[in-house]
Design a protein around this motif. Sequence first.
Motif, PDB file in Angstrom:
ATOM      1  N   VAL A   1       0.847  -1.207   0.000  1.00  0.00           N
ATOM      2  CA  VAL A   1       0.000   0.000   0.000  1.00  0.00           C
ATOM      3  C   VAL A   1       0.877   1.249   0.000  1.00  0.00           C
ATOM      4  N   ILE A   2       1.909   1.258   0.808  1.00  0.00           N
ATOM      5  CA  ILE A   2       2.792   2.423   0.886  1.00  0.00           C
ATOM      6  C   ILE A   2       3.538   2.615  -0.432  1.00  0.00           C
ATOM      7  N   ASN A   3       4.003   1.541  -1.047  1.00  0.00           N
ATOM      8  CA  ASN A   3       4.647   1.638  -2.359  1.00  0.00           C
ATOM      9  C   ASN A   3       3.680   2.201  -3.395  1.00  0.00           C
ATOM     10  N   LYS A   4       2.414   1.805  -3.321  1.00  0.00           N
ATOM     11  CA  LYS A   4       1.389   2.324  -4.238  1.00  0.00           C
ATOM     12  C   LYS A   4       1.186   3.816  -4.016  1.00  0.00           C
ATOM     13  N   MET A   5       1.330   4.273  -2.778  1.00  0.00           N
ATOM     14  CA  MET A   5       1.205   5.704  -2.490  1.00  0.00           C
ATOM     15  C   MET A   5       2.302   6.495  -3.208  1.00  0.00           C
ATOM     16  N   VAL A   6       3.481   5.912  -3.315  1.00  0.00           N
ATOM     17  CA  VAL A   6       4.570   6.561  -4.064  1.00  0.00           C
ATOM     18  C   VAL A   6       4.216   6.581  -5.553  1.00  0.00           C
ATOM     19  N   GLU A   7       3.779   5.433  -6.079  1.00  0.00           N
ATOM     20  CA  GLU A   7       3.399   5.345  -7.494  1.00  0.00           C
ATOM     21  C   GLU A   7       2.313   6.355  -7.847  1.00  0.00           C
ATOM     22  N   ASP A   8       1.362   6.550  -6.945  1.00  0.00           N
ATOM     23  CA  ASP A   8       0.239   7.452  -7.190  1.00  0.00           C
ATOM     24  C   ASP A   8       0.539   8.899  -6.786  1.00  0.00           C
ATOM     25  N   HIS A   9       1.795   9.169  -6.407  1.00  0.00           N
ATOM     26  CA  HIS A   9       2.266  10.525  -6.067  1.00  0.00           C
ATOM     27  C   HIS A   9       1.547  11.132  -4.856  1.00  0.00           C
ATOM     28  N   ILE A  10       1.102  10.279  -3.962  1.00  0.00           N
ATOM     29  CA  ILE A  10       0.537  10.750  -2.694  1.00  0.00           C
ATOM     30  C   ILE A  10       1.688  11.148  -1.778  1.00  0.00           C
ATOM     31  N   ILE A  11       2.770  10.383  -1.837  1.00  0.00           N
ATOM     32  CA  ILE A  11       4.015  10.735  -1.159  1.00  0.00           C
ATOM     33  C   ILE A  11       5.134  10.655  -2.185  1.00  0.00           C
ATOM     34  N   GLU A  12       6.181  11.446  -1.966  1.00  0.00           N
ATOM     35  CA  GLU A  12       7.329  11.449  -2.878  1.00  0.00           C
ATOM     36  C   GLU A  12       8.276  10.294  -2.590  1.00  0.00           C
TER      37      GLU A  12
ATOM     38  N   LEU B   1       4.052   0.703  13.046  1.00  0.00           N
ATOM     39  CA  LEU B   1       5.008   0.872  11.968  1.00  0.00           C
ATOM     40  C   LEU B   1       5.169   2.371  11.739  1.00  0.00           C
ATOM     41  N   ASP B   2       6.389   2.872  11.902  1.00  0.00           N
ATOM     42  CA  ASP B   2       6.670   4.291  11.650  1.00  0.00           C
ATOM     43  C   ASP B   2       7.166   4.446  10.223  1.00  0.00           C
ATOM     44  N   ILE B   3       6.498   5.307   9.470  1.00  0.00           N
ATOM     45  CA  ILE B   3       6.889   5.609   8.105  1.00  0.00           C
ATOM     46  C   ILE B   3       7.152   7.104   8.021  1.00  0.00           C
ATOM     47  N   VAL B   4       8.396   7.473   7.731  1.00  0.00           N
ATOM     48  CA  VAL B   4       8.748   8.876   7.533  1.00  0.00           C
ATOM     49  C   VAL B   4       8.583   9.154   6.051  1.00  0.00           C
ATOM     50  N   VAL B   5       7.784  10.175   5.729  1.00  0.00           N
ATOM     51  CA  VAL B   5       7.447  10.443   4.335  1.00  0.00           C
ATOM     52  C   VAL B   5       7.895  11.833   3.908  1.00  0.00           C
ATOM     53  N   PHE B   6       8.182  11.937   2.635  1.00  0.00           N
ATOM     54  CA  PHE B   6       8.324  13.225   1.973  1.00  0.00           C
ATOM     55  C   PHE B   6       7.046  13.398   1.172  1.00  0.00           C
ATOM     56  N   LEU B   7       6.380  14.511   1.385  1.00  0.00           N
ATOM     57  CA  LEU B   7       5.155  14.800   0.655  1.00  0.00           C
ATOM     58  C   LEU B   7       5.496  15.459  -0.676  1.00  0.00           C
ATOM     59  N   PRO B   8       4.547  15.448  -1.631  1.00  0.00           N
ATOM     60  CA  PRO B   8       4.805  16.137  -2.893  1.00  0.00           C
ATOM     61  C   PRO B   8       5.181  17.605  -2.656  1.00  0.00           C
ATOM     62  N   GLN B   9       6.025  18.127  -3.515  1.00  0.00           N
ATOM     63  CA  GLN B   9       6.577  19.468  -3.346  1.00  0.00           C
ATOM     64  C   GLN B   9       5.500  20.534  -3.173  1.00  0.00           C
ATOM     65  N   GLU B  10       4.400  20.413  -3.920  1.00  0.00           N
ATOM     66  CA  GLU B  10       3.341  21.433  -3.800  1.00  0.00           C
ATOM     67  C   GLU B  10       2.737  21.449  -2.399  1.00  0.00           C
ATOM     68  N   GLU B  11       2.698  20.294  -1.747  1.00  0.00           N
ATOM     69  CA  GLU B  11       2.188  20.238  -0.373  1.00  0.00           C
ATOM     70  C   GLU B  11       3.202  20.846   0.589  1.00  0.00           C
ATOM     71  N   MET B  12       4.481  20.542   0.365  1.00  0.00           N
ATOM     72  CA  MET B  12       5.539  21.028   1.262  1.00  0.00           C
ATOM     73  C   MET B  12       5.731  22.546   1.155  1.00  0.00           C
TER      74      MET B  12
END
Length: 172
Positions: A8-19, A41-52
Amino acid sequence: MLEKVLAVINKMVEDHIIEDYAIGGAIAALFYIEPFETLDLDIVVFLPQEEMSKAVVTLTPLYNYLRELGYNEEKEYVIIETIPVQFLVGGKPLLDDAVKTAVPKAFGATPTKVMRVEYLLALMADRCQAKDKARAQLVKEQGVEVDYDLVDTIVKEHHLEAKWKKLIGLEV
């Protein structure tokens, strides 16, 4: 079950939900040391640039995406396939470096990224809680391959020398 969560988390990257992302915390430590009990489970994420680039960064798009897949929040977690997942947004230099230098690993057949043990140790020093001391001791006792020169570099770069000494028992 964890393999499904990582898919699911890998799919979030594919779908550009997280960078990008990296597994951190106790689950990341389990890639290096013998198993112990952990609750999430701790997941540290980079969000898409427009969100950041917004004045206030929000995880709403991430939560909405996961809700559409049938996963809901419970306190600070999103429950994905029965596993509580805590999403932490990068933004602190040590965390950002830990994500940028994360190493590819596999959980079963699912690819993932896990923080390097050297960054996990630096993050443990930064928090320096009893559980961090115990996990750092396990790294040592179990003979995990650690680049201590890299740890020293990370610790110095992030001004954690005193905390590092406390973590490894050189300073009280």
